[in-house]
Design a protein around this motif. Structure first.
Motif, mmCIF file in Angstrom:
data_model
loop_
_atom_site.group_PDB
_atom_site.id
_atom_site.type_symbol
_atom_site.label_atom_id
_atom_site.label_comp_id
_atom_site.label_asym_id
_atom_site.label_seq_id
_atom_site.Cartn_x
_atom_site.Cartn_y
_atom_site.Cartn_z
ATOM 1 N N ILE A 87 0.842 -1.202 0.000
ATOM 2 C CA ILE A 87 0.000 0.000 0.000
ATOM 3 C C ILE A 87 0.874 1.247 0.000
ATOM 4 C CG2 ILE A 87 -1.652 1.334 1.393
ATOM 5 C CD1 ILE A 87 -2.597 -1.409 2.532
ATOM 6 N N VAL A 89 0.367 5.245 0.914
ATOM 7 C CA VAL A 89 -0.549 6.178 1.566
ATOM 8 C C VAL A 89 -0.176 7.597 1.136
ATOM 9 C CG1 VAL A 89 -1.432 7.067 3.750
ATOM 10 C CG2 VAL A 89 -0.819 4.642 3.547
ATOM 11 N N GLU A 94 -5.408 5.463 0.833
ATOM 12 C CA GLU A 94 -4.614 4.277 0.505
ATOM 13 C C GLU A 94 -4.747 3.930 -0.978
ATOM 14 O OE1 GLU A 94 -5.518 1.032 3.115
ATOM 15 O OE2 GLU A 94 -5.453 2.296 4.920
ATOM 16 N N LYS A 290 -3.020 -6.622 5.069
ATOM 17 C CA LYS A 290 -2.185 -5.414 5.040
ATOM 18 C C LYS A 290 -0.828 -5.725 5.672
ATOM 19 C CE LYS A 290 -5.807 -1.874 4.981
ATOM 20 N NZ LYS A 290 -6.310 -0.643 5.635
ATOM 21 N N ALA A 293 3.300 -1.146 3.893
ATOM 22 C CA ALA A 293 2.805 0.163 3.475
ATOM 23 C C ALA A 293 3.896 1.201 3.658
ATOM 24 C CB ALA A 293 1.569 0.556 4.285
ATOM 25 N N SER A 295 4.282 5.658 3.323
ATOM 26 C CA SER A 295 3.620 6.927 3.072
ATOM 27 C C SER A 295 4.368 7.688 1.988
ATOM 28 C CB SER A 295 3.570 7.755 4.353
ATOM 29 O OG SER A 295 3.079 9.051 4.084
ATOM 30 N N MET A 348 -3.076 0.869 9.524
ATOM 31 C CA MET A 348 -2.852 -0.409 8.849
ATOM 32 C C MET A 348 -3.494 -1.583 9.584
ATOM 33 S SD MET A 348 -1.273 0.274 6.114
ATOM 34 C CE MET A 348 -1.992 1.912 6.048
#
Length: 430
Positions: A87, A89, A94, A290, A293, A295, A348
Motif C-alpha cells: 500500500i 498512503v 490508501e 495489510k 505500506a 507513506s 494499517m
C-alpha cells in the motif's frame, strides 16, 4: 609487559566479524574487542517475551555483496522474500503500490500518462550505469528522470526503502546502486540477524580468534614503525602489529586523539543516517492482508516481517516494524514521533493494541554511520592511508556502498589488505 597481538579488531559487529573470519587461518594471532555484552552491534537481535526483534526493520539483499560474502564464509541463512506490492498512503488515502506490472495497471495513484512514465522510470533505474552518477545528488537524478510530482515522490519513497536515507541531497550513485540491488529482492531472516552474527562469531572462535566483550579502547598510540599500543578500559595495555577499527568515525577520532592525521575537516562533516523504530508483536493481525505500506507524503514505513520469517517462539504471533526515516536537519520530539508511528500502525492494523504482546520504541537509532554525499569517494579512498598498519571497516568506510553491504565488503577488503601486507613483508624478509 603488554600482551602482543598480530591483529586487534575493534568492534564485534558485522564488519569486525567478517574480517575476523577472513583473517583466521593465516598464522596470525587475532583479538577482537567488543564494548557490548555480546557481539553483533546494530545487527544483533533481542529476544523479548519469546519474540525476536532486530533493531528496527532489517532485510538482506538477495543479490548483494553481503549475501555473497556470507555465502563465501559458509554462513547458513534461512528466511523468505516478501512479496512486491503493498500500500502507498498519500494524504491519508490508501492506494495499491505500483511496484509490480499488475500494480502499475491497477493503482489509482497514477493516471495513464503517469503509469507509462513510471514504467519508464523503473526501466531507467535498472539500466542506469551508476558510475555516470558520481557528480549527481539523488534529487538531481530524480528531477532528471521525471517532472511528475507523483513519480518523483515514488522514487524518493523507494530510495528511503532501499537505503533508509531521507535526504535528497545524498549521493545518486549510492542510492541508485542500492535501489538496483533491492529491486532484485530481499530476505527476511528467520530468528533475526543474530543467527548470522552467532555463526560468524562461533566460526571465528573455533578458528582461533579471541573475542573479549565488555571492553573498549580508550587510546591508540603508535609505538614504533611496526607496532601500536592500545590502552583499554580499565587501563589495560596491549600491543598490535595491525589494528582494524570498525567503530564509527567519531569514536576512531577520539581513540586517536586530536593530534592524529585522522583529525581532518572532511571526517568531522560525516553525518549518520538515523530513524525512529517501533517494533511490535501481536497475537494476531486485525487486517491480515495489510502487510506492507509506505507513506508518500511522510517518511514512514510499515511491514509485517513475520509473514516471511520465523520471528517468534509462537508460530501464531505477528512481528512488525513501523519506522520513521529522519532527515539530518530534523528537530525531533520523541513523543510526537511515537504518536505518529502508532497512528500509522492503527491505520494499517486497526485495534492493534488489543492484541499486543510486547513493543519497543527507539526514537533515534543510527542506521548507518555515514549519510553518503558527493565527495565521499575521494575522502574515503584517502583514508586508507591514514596511518600505516591502521585499517578501517564498517558501514561508513566503503566509497561504494552503505549498510550491511558496506560493512561486509569493507570488512573483507581490510582483512585481505592485512593478509597481503603480511605476505609481502614475509617475502621481503626471505
Amino acid at each position: 609487559m603488554a600482551e602482543k597481538w598480530d591483529v586487534v579488531i575493534i568492534g564485534g559487529g558485522l564488519a569486525g566479524l567478517v574480517a575476523a573470519n577472513y583473517l583466521a587461518g593465516n598464522n596470525l594471532s587475532i583479538l577482537l574487542i567488543e564494548k557490548g555484552k555480546k557481539a553483533g552491534g546494530r545487527a544483533r537481535t533481542d529476544q523479548i517475551r519469546q519474540q525476536y526483534f532486530n533493531l528496527g526493520p532489517h532485510a538482506l539483499y538477495k543479490k548483494g555483496k553481503a549475501m555473497s560474502i556470507l555465502e563465501e564464509l559458509n554462513i547458513q541463512i534461512s528466511g523468505r522474500s516478501p512479496k512486491l506490492g503493498g500500500i502507498i498512503v498519500k494524504d491519508n488515502r490508501e492506494y495499491k503500490a505500483p511496484f509490480t506490472p499488475l500494480g502499475i495497471l491497477e493503482t489509482s495513484l497514477l493516471n495513464w500518462k503517469e503509469r507509462i512514465e513510471w514504467a519508464k522510470a523503473l526501466k531507467k533505474l535498472m539500466t542506469t550505469n551508476t558510475e555516470n552518477l558520481a557528480q549527481l545528488t539523488f534529487k538531481q537524478w530524480v528531477e532528471q528522470t521525471s517532472h511528475s510530482a507523483n513519480i518523483q515522490s515514488l522514487l524518493y519513497t523507494l530510495g528511503r526503502l532501499a537505503t533508509y536515507c531521507h535526504a535528497p541531497e545524498a549521493s545518486a550513485k549510492i542510492i541508485v546502486s542500492h535501489l538496483k540491488t533491492v529491486m532484485s529482492g530481499v530476505l527476511y531472516v528467520d530468528n533475526g540477524w543474530q543467527t548470522i552474527i552467532d555463526q560468524l562469531h562461533n566460526k571465528a572462535v573455533i578458528s582461533g580468534v579471541q573475542v573479549q566483550t565488555h571492553k573498549s579502547v580508550k587510546y591508540i598510540n603508535t609505538m614504533d614503525h611496526d607496532h601500536f599500543s592500545l590502552v583499554l578500559s580499565g587501563d589495560e595495555e596491549i600491543s598490535a602489529k595491525y589494528i582494524l577499527c570498525t567503530t564509527g568515525p567519531h569514536e576512531l577520532h577520539h581513540m586517536l586523539g586530536e593530534k592524529s592525521a585522522f583529525s581532518r575537516p572532511s571526517f568531522a562533516k560525516i553525518t549518520p543516517v538515523q530513524g525512529a523504530a517501533f517494533d511490535v508483536a501481536l497475537t494476531q493481525l486485525p487486517e491480515p492482508r495489510k502487510l506492507f505500506a509506505m507513506s508518500l507524503t511522510d517518511p514512514i514505513y510499515f511491514s509485517v516481517h513475520s509473514n516471511y520469517a520465523r520471528l517468534s517462539d509462537d508460530p501464531g504471533s505477528s512481528v512488525m516494524h513501523v519506522f520513521r526515516y529522519h532527515h539530518p536537519d530534523d528537530t525531533l520530539d520523541g513523543t510526537k514521533v511515537k504518536n505518529e508511528l502508532e497512528l500509522f500502525l492503527e491505520k494499517m492494523q486497526p485495534g492493534w493494541k488489543k492484541y499486543e504482546i510486547t513493543s519497543r520504541y527507539m526514537p533515534q537509532i543510527t542506521v548507518n554511520q555515514r549519510l553518503p554525499q558527493l565527495g565521499d569517494e575521494q575522502m574515503l579512498q584517502n583514508s586508507s592511508s591514514i596511518i600505516p598498519g591502521l585499517y578501517i571497516a564498517g558501514d561508513w568506510t566503503s566509497p561504494h556502498s552503505i549498510l550491511s553491504e558496506g560493512a561486509a565488503s569493507s570488512g573483507k577488503l581490510a582483512a585481505e589488505e592485512i593478509i597481503e601486507k603480511e605476505k609481502s613483508g614475509f617475502r621481503a624478509n626471505q
